[in-house]
Design a protein around this motif. Structure first.
Motif, PDB file in Angstrom:
ATOM      1  N   ALA B 108      45.659  42.291   8.288  1.00 53.34           N
ATOM      2  CA  ALA B 108      45.010  41.000   8.576  1.00 53.34           C
ATOM      3  C   ALA B 108      44.166  40.535   7.392  1.00 53.34           C
ATOM      4  CB  ALA B 108      44.155  41.119   9.827  1.00 53.34           C
ATOM      5  N   LYS B 109      43.491  41.477   6.727  1.00 56.21           N
ATOM      6  CA  LYS B 109      42.673  41.108   5.553  1.00 56.21           C
ATOM      7  C   LYS B 109      43.550  40.555   4.439  1.00 56.21           C
ATOM      8  CE  LYS B 109      38.680  44.207   5.939  1.00 56.21           C
ATOM      9  NZ  LYS B 109      38.099  45.471   5.397  1.00 56.21           N
ATOM     10  N   ARG B 110      44.749  41.123   4.287  1.00 54.12           N
ATOM     11  CA  ARG B 110      45.662  40.604   3.255  1.00 54.12           C
ATOM     12  C   ARG B 110      46.104  39.194   3.583  1.00 54.12           C
ATOM     13  NH1 ARG B 110      47.155  44.016  -0.653  1.00 54.12           N
ATOM     14  NH2 ARG B 110      46.558  46.166  -0.219  1.00 54.12           N
ATOM     15  N   VAL B 111      46.338  38.943   4.875  1.00 51.91           N
ATOM     16  CA  VAL B 111      46.742  37.589   5.274  1.00 51.91           C
ATOM     17  C   VAL B 111      45.668  36.599   4.835  1.00 51.91           C
ATOM     18  CG1 VAL B 111      47.242  36.079   7.233  1.00 51.91           C
ATOM     19  CG2 VAL B 111      48.089  38.437   7.226  1.00 51.91           C
ATOM     20  N   VAL B 112      44.415  36.963   5.051  1.00 52.65           N
ATOM     21  CA  VAL B 112      43.311  36.090   4.646  1.00 52.65           C
ATOM     22  C   VAL B 112      43.277  35.972   3.125  1.00 52.65           C
ATOM     23  CG1 VAL B 112      40.795  35.799   4.661  1.00 52.65           C
ATOM     24  CG2 VAL B 112      41.962  36.680   6.692  1.00 52.65           C
ATOM     25  N   ALA B 113      43.450  37.105   2.436  1.00 51.92           N
ATOM     26  CA  ALA B 113      43.375  37.111   0.966  1.00 51.92           C
ATOM     27  C   ALA B 113      44.518  36.311   0.347  1.00 51.92           C
ATOM     28  CB  ALA B 113      43.400  38.542   0.445  1.00 51.92           C
ATOM     29  N   LEU B 114      45.669  36.290   1.045  1.00 52.82           N
ATOM     30  CA  LEU B 114      46.866  35.635   0.503  1.00 52.82           C
ATOM     31  C   LEU B 114      46.853  34.133   0.720  1.00 52.82           C
ATOM     32  CD1 LEU B 114      49.617  38.182   1.544  1.00 52.82           C
ATOM     33  CD2 LEU B 114      49.234  37.326  -0.768  1.00 52.82           C
ATOM     34  N   ASP B 115      45.879  33.634   1.500  1.00 54.89           N
ATOM     35  CA  ASP B 115      45.868  32.220   1.848  1.00 54.89           C
ATOM     36  C   ASP B 115      45.975  31.347   0.591  1.00 54.89           C
ATOM     37  OD1 ASP B 115      45.772  30.000   3.423  1.00 54.89           O
ATOM     38  OD2 ASP B 115      43.580  29.929   3.509  1.00 54.89           O
ATOM     39  N   GLY B 116      46.964  30.453   0.576  1.00 50.38           N
ATOM     40  CA  GLY B 116      47.125  29.541  -0.555  1.00 50.38           C
ATOM     41  C   GLY B 116      48.054  30.055  -1.632  1.00 50.38           C
ATOM     42  N   GLN B 117      48.340  31.363  -1.667  1.00 51.14           N
ATOM     43  CA  GLN B 117      49.248  31.905  -2.685  1.00 51.14           C
ATOM     44  C   GLN B 117      50.700  31.516  -2.403  1.00 51.14           C
ATOM     45  OE1 GLN B 117      49.222  35.883  -4.224  1.00 51.14           O
ATOM     46  NE2 GLN B 117      47.023  36.155  -3.908  1.00 51.14           N
ATOM     47  N   PHE B 118      51.525  31.574  -3.440  1.00 57.45           N
ATOM     48  CA  PHE B 118      52.958  31.305  -3.320  1.00 57.45           C
ATOM     49  C   PHE B 118      53.601  32.355  -2.403  1.00 57.45           C
ATOM     50  CE2 PHE B 118      57.298  32.106  -5.013  1.00 57.45           C
ATOM     51  CZ  PHE B 118      57.859  30.869  -4.746  1.00 57.45           C
ATOM     52  N   GLN B 119      54.125  31.948  -1.245  1.00 59.03           N
ATOM     53  CA  GLN B 119      54.677  32.894  -0.276  1.00 59.03           C
ATOM     54  C   GLN B 119      56.042  32.450   0.244  1.00 59.03           C
ATOM     55  OE1 GLN B 119      51.834  34.038   2.827  1.00 59.03           O
ATOM     56  NE2 GLN B 119      50.182  33.160   1.619  1.00 59.03           N
ATOM     57  N   PRO B 120      57.134  32.855  -0.427  1.00 60.81           N
ATOM     58  CA  PRO B 120      58.466  32.540   0.111  1.00 60.81           C
ATOM     59  C   PRO B 120      58.610  33.141   1.509  1.00 60.81           C
ATOM     60  CG  PRO B 120      58.598  33.690  -2.003  1.00 60.81           C
ATOM     61  CD  PRO B 120      57.172  33.688  -1.620  1.00 60.81           C
ATOM     62  N   PRO B 121      58.762  32.314   2.554  1.00 54.64           N
ATOM     63  CA  PRO B 121      58.744  32.790   3.942  1.00 54.64           C
ATOM     64  C   PRO B 121      59.676  33.969   4.209  1.00 54.64           C
ATOM     65  CG  PRO B 121      58.840  30.405   3.870  1.00 54.64           C
ATOM     66  CD  PRO B 121      59.021  30.877   2.461  1.00 54.64           C
ATOM     67  N   LYS B 122      60.915  33.917   3.676  1.00 57.06           N
ATOM     68  CA  LYS B 122      61.907  34.929   4.064  1.00 57.06           C
ATOM     69  C   LYS B 122      61.447  36.352   3.697  1.00 57.06           C
ATOM     70  CE  LYS B 122      64.704  35.404  -0.114  1.00 57.06           C
ATOM     71  NZ  LYS B 122      65.998  35.874  -0.619  1.00 57.06           N
ATOM     72  N   LEU B 123      60.586  36.478   2.678  1.00 59.91           N
ATOM     73  CA  LEU B 123      60.228  37.812   2.193  1.00 59.91           C
ATOM     74  C   LEU B 123      59.500  38.635   3.243  1.00 59.91           C
ATOM     75  CD1 LEU B 123      59.221  37.238  -1.530  1.00 59.91           C
ATOM     76  CD2 LEU B 123      61.464  37.427  -0.465  1.00 59.91           C
ATOM     77  N   ALA B 124      58.742  37.973   4.126  1.00 56.14           N
ATOM     78  CA  ALA B 124      57.964  38.715   5.116  1.00 56.14           C
ATOM     79  C   ALA B 124      58.840  39.230   6.269  1.00 56.14           C
ATOM     80  CB  ALA B 124      56.833  37.845   5.664  1.00 56.14           C
ATOM     81  N   GLY B 125      60.104  38.770   6.304  1.00 58.83           N
ATOM     82  CA  GLY B 125      60.982  39.133   7.412  1.00 58.83           C
ATOM     83  C   GLY B 125      61.193  40.636   7.553  1.00 58.83           C
ATOM     84  N   GLY B 126      61.403  41.312   6.416  1.00 57.37           N
ATOM     85  CA  GLY B 126      61.643  42.756   6.448  1.00 57.37           C
ATOM     86  C   GLY B 126      60.437  43.512   6.998  1.00 57.37           C
TER      87      GLY B 126
END
Lengths: 236, 236
Positions: B108-126
């Motif tokens: 959850a902390k990473r989700v907060v830290a990642l806010d605004g960063q470049f995040q290609p949606p498909k990558l989180a699928g795995g």
């Protein structure tokens, strides 16, 4: 040996001394394995890495012995107040030391897994640096525990923030190496985890500091670690 | 409340039932936070991530209550054999659940830290896929504990190898994304840690399975986890 068929006949102080001896042995072994796992990483010393992996079993055995002896001591002596905190403190610290041994073993396993891969030597330097700082913290907090020195424990607790900051800059540095040269990506990904393992060893040293404070004062130091804020914990 | 000024007057069975209730509450909360932390990652749901971080405190409180109550039960009732194993088992499982809560919080902390960063949606699928499998393992082993079902616990213990294999292939997949496009490196590095956190949640589910076996049989299942061989543990 199950918890049920253990026959301790010593007095409470003897029980406590035996717990202290095993904890001291465990702490010394943890310091050794943490240092050697990082040496193995920097020097790519596969035999040393394999020895670290093997030695971690001894730490696990000590943790089981301490848990068993501690539980039996509580069951047989029904200690209260400071006496009870001494035993509970030993159980908690043994738990953190067992985790530290696992983390050193994980680094050693990566050294073995990395054998033969492309490894630019300079990249591991940052990991060695954070490891030195963390090992110093570990030695300091184990010494603080032996002396029941809550002030020194508090210093270790406070300085954990430096390890977190160092880890965060190392994290960014390793990402930069990855972007500079794709051939670095595999090795740097492993270094990211090695660095993370070391940062977590620092967290467990912080837990030990909290336990020392609890044993001495009978109240928890705090619910939160120094790193628990979202800023320094970005890369948990 | 310190361990010293606790006043339990209930019988041993009442103590055991209260431990069981708190453990069930803790287990349900862990399942909830693990699922929500991954949902927050996949959906980039910052408010949900912040709620997970906040809720982890409740898990820590429950672990302290269970430790305190368990220790007092041992001190007051001096249980032996199966009775003692029931209490020690509760202490061990509370310890693993507290770690699982931390790991969900770290995601959850990473989700907060990642806010605004470049995040290609498909990558989180795995990551979501390995999380589903791990969450199923966690539910299964907690159910096995409630029923003291050593056979179901043994199945969970055996299946942890699948999570490790899935993690290892996900690790390689994420490295490939990094090499394909340097803009993926930052995000994928975070996903590597999220995946690792989930794999470690699986390890703690395995620990719980070992504890269930120990409670039922009075002997440890084994010294090694299924993943402890160097092949599957390459990426510990």
């Amino acid at each position: 040996m199950s918890l049920a068929d253990n026959h301790i006949v010593s007095s409470f102080d003897d029980d406590l001394n035996q717990l202290a001896d095993k904890l001291a042995e465990m702490g010394g072994l943890c310091e050794k394995l943490v240092g050697e796992s990082v040496d193995a990483l920097v020097r790519r010393d596969i035999p040393l890495a394999r020895r670290v992996i093997e030695w971690d079993r001894a730490i696990d055995r000590l943790q089981h012995e301490i848990e068993e002896r501690g539980i039996m001591t509580i069951a047989r002596r029904a200690p209260v107040a400071i006496d009870l905190r001494q035993v509970v403190g030993a159980l908690r610290i043994a738990n953190d030391l067992e985790r530290i041994g696992d983390l050193a073993k994980n680094i050693a396993k990566r050294v073995v897994a990395l054998d033969g891969q492309f490894q630019p030597p300079k990249l591991a330097g940052g990991v060695a640096h954070i490891a030195d700082l963390t090992l110093a913290q570990l030695k300091e907090v184990l010494d603080a525990y032996t002396r029941r020195d809550d002030k020194r424990a508090l210093e270790v607790w406070t300085h954990d923030g430096e390890i977190d900051a160092l880890y965060n800059s190392l994290f960014r540095e390793l990402l930069t190496y990855m972007m500079e040269d794709p051939r670095n990506i595999g090795f740097c990904a492993h270094l990211l985890f090695c660095a993370k393992n070391i940062e977590r060893i620092g967290d467990h040293a912080t837990n030990v500091a909290e336990t020392v404070y609890y044993v001495v004062h009978g109240v928890p130091l705090t619910e939160d670690r120094p790193k628990a804020d979202l800023v320094s914990a970005d890369f948990d």
